[in-house]
Design a protein around this motif. Sequence first.
Motif, short mmCIF file in Angstrom:
data_model
loop_
_atom_site.label_atom_id
_atom_site.label_comp_id
_atom_site.label_asym_id
_atom_site.label_seq_id
_atom_site.Cartn_x
_atom_site.Cartn_y
_atom_site.Cartn_z
N ALA A 1 -7.08 1.98 3.36
CA ALA A 1 -6.24 2.33 4.51
C ALA A 1 -6.62 1.51 5.74
O ALA A 1 -5.75 1.10 6.52
CB ALA A 1 -6.36 3.82 4.81
N ASP A 2 -7.92 1.26 5.91
CA ASP A 2 -8.39 0.49 7.07
C ASP A 2 -8.03 -0.98 6.97
O ASP A 2 -7.75 -1.63 7.98
CB ASP A 2 -9.91 0.63 7.23
N ASP A 3 -8.05 -1.51 5.76
CA ASP A 3 -7.76 -2.94 5.57
C ASP A 3 -6.97 -3.11 4.29
O ASP A 3 -7.49 -3.50 3.25
CB ASP A 3 -9.07 -3.74 5.50
N GLY A 4 -5.68 -2.80 4.37
CA GLY A 4 -4.84 -2.83 3.18
C GLY A 4 -4.77 -4.17 2.51
O GLY A 4 -4.61 -4.27 1.29
N SER A 5 -4.88 -5.28 3.27
CA SER A 5 -4.77 -6.61 2.68
C SER A 5 -5.87 -6.90 1.69
O SER A 5 -5.76 -7.77 0.84
CB SER A 5 -4.79 -7.68 3.78
N ALA A 6 -6.98 -6.15 1.80
CA ALA A 6 -8.11 -6.43 0.90
C ALA A 6 -7.89 -5.83 -0.48
O ALA A 6 -8.48 -6.28 -1.45
CB ALA A 6 -9.40 -5.87 1.50
N THR A 7 -7.06 -4.77 -0.59
CA THR A 7 -6.94 -4.10 -1.87
C THR A 7 -5.52 -3.95 -2.36
O THR A 7 -5.30 -3.55 -3.49
CB THR A 7 -7.54 -2.68 -1.76
N ARG A 8 -4.53 -4.30 -1.53
CA ARG A 8 -3.15 -4.08 -1.92
C ARG A 8 -2.33 -5.35 -1.76
O ARG A 8 -2.59 -6.16 -0.90
CB ARG A 8 -2.51 -2.97 -1.08
N PRO A 9 -1.27 -5.53 -2.58
CA PRO A 9 -0.42 -6.68 -2.41
C PRO A 9 0.31 -6.62 -1.07
O PRO A 9 0.55 -5.54 -0.53
CB PRO A 9 0.59 -6.55 -3.57
N ILE A 10 0.68 -7.78 -0.56
CA ILE A 10 1.40 -7.84 0.71
C ILE A 10 2.84 -7.42 0.48
O ILE A 10 3.50 -7.86 -0.45
CB ILE A 10 1.35 -9.27 1.27
N ASP A 11 3.38 -6.57 1.33
CA ASP A 11 4.77 -6.16 1.27
C ASP A 11 5.39 -6.45 2.62
O ASP A 11 5.14 -5.75 3.59
CB ASP A 11 4.87 -4.66 0.94
N ARG A 12 6.19 -7.50 2.68
CA ARG A 12 6.79 -7.89 3.94
C ARG A 12 8.28 -7.57 3.94
O ARG A 12 9.08 -8.29 4.51
CB ARG A 12 6.57 -9.38 4.19
N SER A 13 8.68 -6.50 3.26
CA SER A 13 10.08 -6.10 3.25
C SER A 13 10.52 -5.74 4.66
O SER A 13 9.83 -5.04 5.38
CB SER A 13 10.27 -4.88 2.33
N ARG A 14 11.69 -6.21 5.04
CA ARG A 14 12.25 -5.87 6.33
C ARG A 14 13.20 -4.70 6.18
O ARG A 14 13.61 -4.34 5.11
CB ARG A 14 12.99 -7.09 6.92
N ARG A 15 13.61 -4.14 7.30
CA ARG A 15 14.45 -2.95 7.25
C ARG A 15 15.92 -3.28 6.98
O ARG A 15 16.69 -2.41 6.64
CB ARG A 15 14.35 -2.20 8.58
N ARG B 1 -12.64 9.02 -1.79
CA ARG B 1 -12.41 9.05 -0.34
C ARG B 1 -12.84 7.73 0.31
O ARG B 1 -12.12 7.19 1.16
CB ARG B 1 -13.18 10.21 0.28
N SER B 2 -13.98 7.22 -0.09
CA SER B 2 -14.48 5.98 0.50
C SER B 2 -13.55 4.82 0.16
O SER B 2 -13.23 3.99 1.02
CB SER B 2 -15.89 5.69 -0.01
N PHE B 3 -13.12 4.75 -1.10
CA PHE B 3 -12.23 3.66 -1.51
C PHE B 3 -10.88 3.75 -0.79
O PHE B 3 -10.35 2.74 -0.31
CB PHE B 3 -12.03 3.71 -3.02
#
Length: 385
Positions: free
Chosen positions: A349-363, A342-344
């Motif tokens: 969720a609060d700061d996705g850039s710290a743990t997840r790759p950037i996804d800049r896909s457009r619609r 839960r903590s992780f």
Amino acid sequence: MNAVGAVLTTGIYCRDDCPGRPLPANTTRYPSAAAAEAAGYRACHRCRPYRQESAAVADMPELVCRGVELIADGALDEATESGLAGRLGVSPRHLRRMFLQHAGVTPDQLARSRRAHFARRLLDDTDLRIADIAFAAGFGSVRQLNRVLADTFHGAPRELRARRRVTDRLQADGGLALRLTHDKSLDFAAALAHLAARATPTVEAVSSTSYRRTILIDQDPGMIEITQRSPAELLLVAHLPRLNGLIHHVHRARRIFALDDPAKTCGSWDPFEVGVHDIVRAGVADAARARAILGDLAGRFGTVVPGLAPVGLTRMFPQPDVLARADLDALPIPDATVHALRSFAQAAADDGSATRPIDRSRRSPRSPERGPRPSAVAGSGRSKP
């Protein structure tokens, strides 16, 4: 990064295995193709160095390594060098100085070169429209693609495509086929065995010849399949709802097999998944039981993906915001593991850039193979076994 040799008398740069053999006195070394391009050299037509992915940057300072990884994940697609420097905790001036000293280019120049090389490979290997290639490679417009390719390769996209060789074009029975080149050090069978032992049921499917998994592209489902094409190449077949940001999805696919750092073990599509796997395995000693719990986690909280059940794929891996608020008490794991998950998940969720790759896909624009929008699956159940 792969060092290249630039020939002073011809104005081109080559890979070390190029059939051409210029005089050493006429050659100067650059730490990367991007550095040679920044110095005014163009890619050799014989060895085509743009077709070789950049190798690991493990011999560079940690700051540069982290910066290169963030750039590969799209950190400069819609941000500036100042924003990248802020994420790395240094000043823009220091970041540029470190990149110039160790990579031979600024962060912006490296990002520009990566996009140009990826676009050129798509021109060679696929029949995608020029507009689709522009957005797939991370360019903001076709005009920007034209300008950068003219600067880098001295030609317009249609001229460059006309130069491709007969054997370049890849074909697949559905999906978009792309090469994943490497240095031949990969033991593909051993890599598949390692991935099979860690695969999350319903999210990943590993056979003796292939790796498949579901992926999320801007809230829509997709699938990738990776097989071996030759001793120096893997074949990625991507079934995607849209092509925007394809350059970053290919980078993640390379990360699954650690192609850019052979010293590492095979990894995962998503660092968040790695964190969840590590937490569950730390709380559950038996590897098979831990894998079953991860499958249960995906079955309860992962988004349903229709149409892929025949290949063993039915779920997306649960997203951080979903796990952060999910009822995890029903899972057969220790209370400490529930708390850690839960903590992780909340932190991600609060700061996705710290743990997840950037996804800049457009619609838009959309690929003709856009998949259906999935529905969420809620978890239930209160008692622990």
